[in-house]
Design an enzyme around this catalytic site. Structure first.
Site, PDB file in Angstrom:
ATOM      1  N   HIS A  85      41.955  29.446  -2.746  1.00  0.00           N
ATOM      2  CA  HIS A  85      40.823  29.226  -1.836  1.00  0.00           C
ATOM      3  C   HIS A  85      39.894  28.114  -2.341  1.00  0.00           C
ATOM      4  O   HIS A  85      39.088  27.592  -1.577  1.00  0.00           O
ATOM      5  CB  HIS A  85      40.047  30.528  -1.597  1.00  0.00           C
ATOM      6  CG  HIS A  85      39.132  30.944  -2.697  1.00  0.00           C
ATOM      7  ND1 HIS A  85      39.439  31.963  -3.581  1.00  0.00           N
ATOM      8  CD2 HIS A  85      37.902  30.513  -3.055  1.00  0.00           C
ATOM      9  CE1 HIS A  85      38.438  32.133  -4.426  1.00  0.00           C
ATOM     10  NE2 HIS A  85      37.492  31.261  -4.130  1.00  0.00           N
ATOM     11  N   ASP A 131      46.381  34.268  -3.982  1.00  0.00           N
ATOM     12  CA  ASP A 131      45.262  33.334  -4.160  1.00  0.00           C
ATOM     13  C   ASP A 131      45.429  32.573  -5.473  1.00  0.00           C
ATOM     14  O   ASP A 131      44.703  32.783  -6.445  1.00  0.00           O
ATOM     15  CB  ASP A 131      43.947  34.117  -4.138  1.00  0.00           C
ATOM     16  CG  ASP A 131      42.730  33.210  -4.054  1.00  0.00           C
ATOM     17  OD1 ASP A 131      42.910  31.995  -3.827  1.00  0.00           O
ATOM     18  OD2 ASP A 131      41.597  33.720  -4.203  1.00  0.00           O
ATOM     19  N   GLN A 220      29.579  33.817  -7.525  1.00  0.00           N
ATOM     20  CA  GLN A 220      29.782  32.537  -6.860  1.00  0.00           C
ATOM     21  C   GLN A 220      29.822  31.389  -7.873  1.00  0.00           C
ATOM     22  O   GLN A 220      29.014  31.327  -8.769  1.00  0.00           O
ATOM     23  CB  GLN A 220      28.665  32.274  -5.846  1.00  0.00           C
ATOM     24  CG  GLN A 220      28.868  32.974  -4.518  1.00  0.00           C
ATOM     25  CD  GLN A 220      28.765  34.462  -4.653  1.00  0.00           C
ATOM     26  OE1 GLN A 220      27.788  34.968  -5.179  1.00  0.00           O
ATOM     27  NE2 GLN A 220      29.760  35.171  -4.183  1.00  0.00           N
ATOM     28  N   GLY A 221      30.787  30.504  -7.676  1.00  0.00           N
ATOM     29  CA  GLY A 221      30.939  29.393  -8.601  1.00  0.00           C
ATOM     30  C   GLY A 221      31.959  29.654  -9.685  1.00  0.00           C
ATOM     31  O   GLY A 221      32.379  28.735 -10.379  1.00  0.00           O
ATOM     32  N   ASP A 222      32.370  30.932  -9.825  1.00  0.00           N
ATOM     33  CA  ASP A 222      33.341  31.283 -10.864  1.00  0.00           C
ATOM     34  C   ASP A 222      34.777  31.302 -10.350  1.00  0.00           C
ATOM     35  O   ASP A 222      35.718  31.392 -11.138  1.00  0.00           O
ATOM     36  CB  ASP A 222      33.020  32.657 -11.456  1.00  0.00           C
ATOM     37  CG  ASP A 222      31.758  32.663 -12.287  1.00  0.00           C
ATOM     38  OD1 ASP A 222      31.512  31.656 -12.979  1.00  0.00           O
ATOM     39  OD2 ASP A 222      31.008  33.655 -12.246  1.00  0.00           O
ATOM     40  N   SER A 223      34.959  31.235  -9.023  1.00  0.00           N
ATOM     41  CA  SER A 223      36.308  31.305  -8.447  1.00  0.00           C
ATOM     42  C   SER A 223      37.270  30.368  -9.149  1.00  0.00           C
ATOM     43  O   SER A 223      36.922  29.242  -9.518  1.00  0.00           O
ATOM     44  CB  SER A 223      36.267  30.936  -6.971  1.00  0.00           C
ATOM     45  OG  SER A 223      35.928  32.036  -6.168  1.00  0.00           O
TER      46      SER A 223
END
Length: 270
Positions: A85, A131, A220-223
């Site tokens: 993603h 993913d 958020q931002g760690d994906s």
């Protein structure tokens, strides 16, 4: 982690919104992917600063303007393993990978351009599995790769097994991103507990990690960043209900389920 933990790339429309929010796993909850480019990505919740020398395989992804939106792991000298993603629909020419940089405000380390992006062919959304993606770079990185977990690494996925998650994302749900690399320790969650939290949880494609009481999680931002145990990449930060919420562990791509396909991409000459 009720949403994917990658940042939406909104820098002048440069990057496709591969990390756009998606439907949450939890029934009745909204889920969003854990990274968004174009705005400061939120960092790991309940973690502590980490030294890049001790985790040299951790990298972060940026747009051409240097906005960080996801994380990744060095899988081979010129290959990065990340979340699908984070990069789905992205033009490789508009993607950069930064290695060897602990503090995002510095110019340390290596900035490499992407030349190719492979997204798992079964990927549809973070909530449906697969993913995982591999980014090929225009140069070899001096940092060592992190080995992938295989189907033989069952001990690394046992409930209660402590694992480490790394990233530059938000330190609180809806909070600001971290300038410096963060590290947190989270226990692997049983498939039964994760299924209770997320109706669409697929144990063949995913693994959960987190404390029942919450408080520690990726955000958020760690994906795309690594979940590490036994010196191997066992998970990829993917999604979840919010960040560090009680009863909602983080959801990670189960690397051992995709190891053979990812390994083939890491060995591909392109």
């Amino acid at each position: 982690m009720a949403h994917t933990r990658g940042r939406i790339r909104a820098a002048a429309g440069v990057l496709a919104a591969a990390a756009l929010t998606t439907a949450m796993f939890a029934t009745g909850a909204n889920a969003a992917e854990r990274d968004v480019a174009g705005s400061a990505a939120p960092p790991i919740v309940g973690g502590e600063p980490a030294q890049i020398e001790q985790s040299p395989w951790v990298v972060f992804l940026t747009d051409p303007m240097g906005n960080q939106f996801c994380g990744g792991t060095i899988g081979a000298a010129n290959k990065i393993v990340t979340a699908a993603h984070c990069v789905e629909g992205t033009n490789p020419m508009e993607l950069r990978v930064v290695a060897g940089r602990e503090d995002k405000t510095t110019s340390e380390g290596t900035v490499a351009a992407a030349t190719d992006v492979w997204v798992h062919p079964d990927y549809q959304s973070a909530t449906s599995g697969a993913d995982v993606a591999v980014v090929t770079l225009d140069r070899e990185l001096p940092q060592p790769p992190l080995p992938l977990a295989t189907t033989a690494d069952t001990a690394a996925y046992q409930p209660g097994r402590e694992a480490e998650v790394f990233g530059w994302g938000a330190t609180s749900e809806g909070g600001e991103s971290s300038d410096v690399l963060q590290r947190a320790v989270v226990p692997v969650t049983s498939d039964a507990d994760c299924s209770s939290a997320y109706g669409e949880y697929d144990p063949a494609a995913m693994v959960c990690a987190g404390y029942p009481e919450g408080g520690v999680d990726s955000c958020q931002g760690d994906s795309g960043g690594p979940l590490v145990a036994d010196g191997k990449l066992i998970g990829i930060v993917s999604t979840g209900n919010g960040c560090a919420r009680p009863g909602y562990p983080g959801i990670y791509t189960r690397v051992s389920s995709y190891e053979s396909e990812v390994r083939a991409q890491l060995a591909a000459q392109r």
